[in-house]
Design a protein around this motif. Structure first.
Motif, PDB file in Angstrom:
ATOM      1  N   TYR A 136      13.952  38.608 -50.845  1.00  0.00           N
ATOM      2  CA  TYR A 136      12.698  38.013 -51.324  1.00  0.00           C
ATOM      3  C   TYR A 136      12.783  36.510 -51.555  1.00  0.00           C
ATOM      4  CZ  TYR A 136      14.716  37.653 -55.951  1.00  0.00           C
ATOM      5  OH  TYR A 136      15.519  37.302 -56.986  1.00  0.00           O
ATOM      6  N   ASP A 137      13.969  35.984 -51.895  1.00  0.00           N
ATOM      7  CA  ASP A 137      14.041  34.538 -52.132  1.00  0.00           C
ATOM      8  C   ASP A 137      14.793  33.792 -51.032  1.00  0.00           C
ATOM      9  OD1 ASP A 137      16.650  35.166 -52.645  1.00  0.00           O
ATOM     10  OD2 ASP A 137      16.695  34.384 -54.683  1.00  0.00           O
ATOM     11  N   GLY A 138      15.143  34.493 -49.977  1.00  0.00           N
ATOM     12  CA  GLY A 138      15.758  33.837 -48.826  1.00  0.00           C
ATOM     13  C   GLY A 138      17.217  33.448 -49.015  1.00  0.00           C
ATOM     14  N   SER A 139      17.851  33.913 -50.081  1.00  0.00           N
ATOM     15  CA  SER A 139      19.241  33.509 -50.312  1.00  0.00           C
ATOM     16  C   SER A 139      20.236  34.382 -49.552  1.00  0.00           C
ATOM     17  CB  SER A 139      19.554  33.538 -51.807  1.00  0.00           C
ATOM     18  OG  SER A 139      19.427  34.847 -52.304  1.00  0.00           O
ATOM     19  N   ARG A 140      19.797  35.580 -49.155  1.00  0.00           N
ATOM     20  CA  ARG A 140      20.693  36.473 -48.420  1.00  0.00           C
ATOM     21  C   ARG A 140      19.979  37.088 -47.228  1.00  0.00           C
ATOM     22  NH1 ARG A 140      21.874  40.673 -52.828  1.00  0.00           N
ATOM     23  NH2 ARG A 140      19.697  40.146 -53.150  1.00  0.00           N
ATOM     24  N   MET A 141      20.770  37.438 -46.216  1.00  0.00           N
ATOM     25  CA  MET A 141      20.267  38.146 -45.042  1.00  0.00           C
ATOM     26  C   MET A 141      20.975  39.496 -44.982  1.00  0.00           C
ATOM     27  SD  MET A 141      20.874  35.175 -42.226  1.00  0.00           S
ATOM     28  CE  MET A 141      21.477  36.394 -41.091  1.00  0.00           C
ATOM     29  N   VAL A 142      20.265  40.508 -44.465  1.00  0.00           N
ATOM     30  CA  VAL A 142      20.950  41.764 -44.170  1.00  0.00           C
ATOM     31  C   VAL A 142      20.829  41.981 -42.671  1.00  0.00           C
ATOM     32  CG1 VAL A 142      18.939  43.286 -44.558  1.00  0.00           C
ATOM     33  CG2 VAL A 142      21.255  44.177 -44.876  1.00  0.00           C
ATOM     34  N   MET A 143      21.873  42.542 -42.050  1.00  0.00           N
ATOM     35  CA  MET A 143      21.836  42.718 -40.591  1.00  0.00           C
ATOM     36  C   MET A 143      22.806  43.810 -40.154  1.00  0.00           C
ATOM     37  SD  MET A 143      23.720  39.139 -39.770  1.00  0.00           S
ATOM     38  CE  MET A 143      25.308  38.748 -40.497  1.00  0.00           C
ATOM     39  N   VAL A 144      22.748  44.109 -38.853  1.00  0.00           N
ATOM     40  CA  VAL A 144      23.662  45.090 -38.269  1.00  0.00           C
ATOM     41  C   VAL A 144      24.812  44.324 -37.617  1.00  0.00           C
ATOM     42  CG1 VAL A 144      23.928  46.982 -36.631  1.00  0.00           C
ATOM     43  CG2 VAL A 144      21.758  46.675 -37.838  1.00  0.00           C
ATOM     44  N   HIS A 145      26.025  44.630 -38.084  1.00  0.00           N
ATOM     45  CA  HIS A 145      27.221  43.916 -37.671  1.00  0.00           C
ATOM     46  C   HIS A 145      28.057  44.819 -36.769  1.00  0.00           C
ATOM     47  CE1 HIS A 145      30.460  40.987 -38.314  1.00  0.00           C
ATOM     48  NE2 HIS A 145      31.271  41.948 -38.682  1.00  0.00           N
ATOM     49  N   GLU A 146      28.573  44.275 -35.680  1.00  0.00           N
ATOM     50  CA  GLU A 146      29.424  45.033 -34.739  1.00  0.00           C
ATOM     51  C   GLU A 146      28.765  46.343 -34.289  1.00  0.00           C
ATOM     52  OE1 GLU A 146      31.113  42.848 -33.906  1.00  0.00           O
ATOM     53  OE2 GLU A 146      33.016  42.478 -34.936  1.00  0.00           O
ATOM     54  N   GLY A 147      27.474  46.291 -34.105  1.00  0.00           N
ATOM     55  CA  GLY A 147      26.764  47.425 -33.524  1.00  0.00           C
ATOM     56  C   GLY A 147      26.442  48.578 -34.448  1.00  0.00           C
ATOM     57  N   GLY A 148      26.938  48.577 -35.702  1.00  0.00           N
ATOM     58  CA  GLY A 148      26.616  49.731 -36.530  1.00  0.00           C
ATOM     59  C   GLY A 148      27.063  49.653 -37.985  1.00  0.00           C
ATOM     60  N   GLN A 149      27.480  48.448 -38.436  1.00  0.00           N
ATOM     61  CA  GLN A 149      27.828  48.282 -39.852  1.00  0.00           C
ATOM     62  C   GLN A 149      26.723  47.458 -40.509  1.00  0.00           C
ATOM     63  OE1 GLN A 149      31.613  46.246 -39.773  1.00  0.00           O
ATOM     64  NE2 GLN A 149      32.560  47.822 -38.519  1.00  0.00           N
ATOM     65  N   ILE A 150      26.364  47.833 -41.737  1.00  0.00           N
ATOM     66  CA  ILE A 150      25.340  47.074 -42.444  1.00  0.00           C
ATOM     67  C   ILE A 150      26.041  46.028 -43.317  1.00  0.00           C
ATOM     68  CG2 ILE A 150      23.329  47.200 -43.958  1.00  0.00           C
ATOM     69  CD1 ILE A 150      23.004  48.814 -41.370  1.00  0.00           C
ATOM     70  N   VAL A 151      25.710  44.769 -43.106  1.00  0.00           N
ATOM     71  CA  VAL A 151      26.322  43.704 -43.911  1.00  0.00           C
ATOM     72  C   VAL A 151      25.239  42.816 -44.511  1.00  0.00           C
ATOM     73  CG1 VAL A 151      28.450  43.624 -42.544  1.00  0.00           C
ATOM     74  CG2 VAL A 151      26.587  42.056 -42.003  1.00  0.00           C
ATOM     75  N   VAL A 152      25.562  42.277 -45.694  1.00  0.00           N
ATOM     76  CA  VAL A 152      24.708  41.283 -46.337  1.00  0.00           C
ATOM     77  C   VAL A 152      25.423  39.948 -46.219  1.00  0.00           C
ATOM     78  CG1 VAL A 152      23.809  40.479 -48.560  1.00  0.00           C
ATOM     79  CG2 VAL A 152      23.612  42.898 -47.932  1.00  0.00           C
ATOM     80  N   MET A 153      24.698  38.927 -45.782  1.00  0.00           N
ATOM     81  CA  MET A 153      25.303  37.599 -45.634  1.00  0.00           C
ATOM     82  C   MET A 153      24.660  36.631 -46.617  1.00  0.00           C
ATOM     83  SD  MET A 153      25.563  35.246 -42.214  1.00  0.00           S
ATOM     84  CE  MET A 153      24.914  33.598 -42.422  1.00  0.00           C
TER      85      MET A 153
END
Lengths: 172, 432
Positions: B346-363
């Motif tokens: 909501y505040d743009g400080s973190r991203m969530v994405m799919v890493h290496e085709g199937g791991q969920i990571v927060v950056m």
């Protein structure tokens, strides 16, 4: 255009036949009256520039036209030799039929995100369409569609399944 | 308009009975080290003047708070007393079991289908009530679940200072085999915890990529027509839907702008898949980038001035960021061979994405540091809760598809038990 191709094929066919005949003459084979087995002497039985043995080496048994699925490497839309032969056979068939409609349905394996795979599936079907039109199928009769990873043929989570799922289906 | 028939509800309740044990599906992962939640005791709410109610308030509140990762719930078999009113609270009972937060309450049955819920929250260490007691009046029995989520939001805000997300909703796709090899694909919406799922759109062809409008009134998604994938927008209140992109080629990955007036998406109408923006006010489609690689999965920065997207321009997918006002495109992710399907909190400080085709990571956007929520191979479709404390994603348990909520620090995972079947493509609403 069409006539040129036909002519070219006839010439190639004739040349390969004479080449075979030449070989035959060199061989010490006095018996001439038995009819030769045609398929053995035919170096291009299906008009794709390959003998049945060469086709078999690519995993194609018999007419490449009987195959309607071509496969891809992971995250790739590169056409391998087998896919090229099958797609060429279908392109020839389309040209022969003159304006038949074909749907090229691209698919991906489950790895990677769904929207990315939707794009990847389209890349694959587009690659097959490009090849088919470059050998003379006529682009207007080729419809390119992608289902991404939504319609796997094998739902297992292993390389054997993924190999089957990374595909383009040539649908008449 | 009841969601379920009564017989189905009681069937559901039967299913629920052994589920207090099934709540143990919540995993506390050890990745967080010494970090822990606030030890919290939630006393079963006393039902005044009437035997039982169909929703166990304390259990719903406990599940909510636990899932956020900010609270550890102390099981009620450890409690030494069961107060329901302020004057019954003895703080030493709660210090003894190391509770730091205490929640008590009562449900008043006022005759007919009319209930009132009252609750109090205490800081055990300071031996004082936080704020004053709250009343939620005029409830029907079936509203009690929503009321419980309001209690959770209140407690959450009292201890974290942030709004709760327990009254937000989720969307997902469900596939059912109607007859042999004939599948119905359905777009579903449900409470954040998966309760009360409801079909809002259905098709005989695949559906994917749901995206909530910021006000929660519409869902954009991908459907298939004879010509291939198209983007549709569904109005939830009326059920009306229209196709906003059905260009030759693929049309996919819609994402609403923060102000709800534009939709970013990907189409290959001009050759290779590129990112476009559709303006809902003017009906215009504008191309954002041009590249021969696959460009897809756009996501807006919170100021609405930039887009993240997934691109295969270095062959394997990575996340890029482009300035919508004609500025530069820069690569955002460098760790790992593949990163895809990113979106902001909501505040743009973190991203969530799919890493290496199937791991969920927060950056963490500023430091680039990654936090792994899962180390699986097949997890996908992550989205933040409206307050950023949780991440919803799709995974598989055994061979069974499942939707899971992880606290965004990766400490607590909660499988959404109400949801079963062949489910995928979850998306958390942005509405609080």
């Amino acid at each position: 255009m069409k006539r040129n191709y036909g002519l070219l094929l006839t010439v190639i066919f004739a040349l390969t036949l004479t080449a075979c005949a030449g070989k035959k003459k060199e061989a010490p084979e006095p018996v001439q009256e038995t009819a030769p087995v045609v398929t053995q002497t035919n170096n291009d039985p299906y008009g794709v520039g390959m003998s049945a043995d060469q086709l078999r080496a690519l995993g194609i048994a018999g007419n490449p036209l009987d195959y309607t699925t071509v496969y891809f490497e992971y995250n790739s839309s590169a056409i391998d030799r087998r896919s090229e032969v099958i797609a060429t056979a279908h392109a020839n068939e389309l040209r022969r039929r003159g304006g038949a409609k074909v749907k090229l349905e691209g698919h991906a394996d489950e790895r990677g995100t769904r929207d990315y795979n939707l794009a990847l599936g389209e890349r694959r079907s587009q690659a097959v369409a490009n090849l088919m039109s470059s050998v003379g199928a006529g682009n207007s009769s080729l419809q390119v569609v992608s289902f991404g990873e939504e319609r796997p043929v094998d739902r297992a989570h292993n390389e054997a399944a993924w190999q089957k799922n990374r595909r383009v289906e040539i649908l008449y | 308009m009841p969601l379920f028939s009564r017989s189905f509800l009681s069937f559901l309740l039967l299913l629920l009975l052994p589920m207090s044990a099934a709540q143990a599906q919540i995993e506390i992962t050890s990745d967080g080290g010494v970090v822990r939640g606030i030890p919290t005791a939630i006393v079963p709410f006393k039902i005044v003047d009437g035997g039982s109610v169909e929703h166990q308030i304390d259990q719903i509140v406990a599940a909510d708070l636990r899932a956020s990762g900010k609270f550890d719930i102390i099981a009620s078999n450890n409690y030494m007393s069961f107060p329901s009113r302020t004057d019954q609270v003895r703080f030493k009972d709660w210090r003894f079991i190391d509770a730091e937060a205490l929640v008590i309450g009562e449900i008043w049955k006022l005759g007919g289908d009319n209930y009132e819920l009252q609750f109090h929250v205490f800081d055990v260490a300071r031996e004082q009530e936080i704020g004053t007691g709250k009343r939620i009046p005029n409830l029907r029995e079936r509203d009690l679940r929503t009321a419980a989520h309001i209690v959770s939001d209140h407690i959450y805000t009292a201890f974290t200072g942030k709004p709760g997300a327990f009254n937000s909703r989720i969307a997902f796709m469900k596939r059912s085999e109607i007859e042999f090899q004939r599948f119905r694909h359905r777009l579903m919406v449900a409470d954040w915890d998966g309760y009360g799922e409801q079909e809002v759109y259905a098709s005989w062809r695949p559906l994917l990529s749901p995206s909530w409008s910021p006000d929660g009134s519409k869902i954009a998604f991908v459907a298939f027509s004879d010509g291939g994938s198209v983007i549709k927008v569904l109005e939830l209140r009326t059920g009306q839907h229209k196709t906003i992109a059905s260009f030759k080629g693929i049309n996919s990955a819609p994402a609403w702008s923060p102000d709800g007036t534009q939709l970013a998406y990907s189409t290959s109408k001009d050759g290779s898949p590129d990112v476009y923006v559709y303006d809902t006010l003017t009906g215009q489609h504008r191309r954002v980038n041009t590249h021969y690689a696959i460009d897809t999965e756009p996501a807006w920065t919170i100021d609405g001035q930039n887009l993240l997207f997934t691109s295969s321009r270095t062959r394997k997918p990575q996340i890029y960021r482009t300035d919508l006002n004609g500025g530069a495109t820069t690569r955002v992710t460098f760790e790992g061979e593949e990163n895809a399907n990113a979106s902001f909190d909501y505040d743009g400080s973190r991203m969530v994405m799919v890493h290496e085709g199937g791991q969920i990571v927060v950056m963490d956007v500023e430091s680039g540091e990654l936090t792994w929520l899962t180390r699986s191979k097949f997890d996908e479709s992550p989205s933040f809760s409206p307050n950023g404390d949780m991440v919803l994603y799709a995974t598989e348990y055994g061979f069974e598809p499942a939707l899971v909520v992880s606290s965004s620090d990766g400490r607590v995972r909660t499988r959404l038990e109400f949801i079963s079947g062949d489910v995928r493509e979850p998306a958390w609403s942005t509405l609080k």
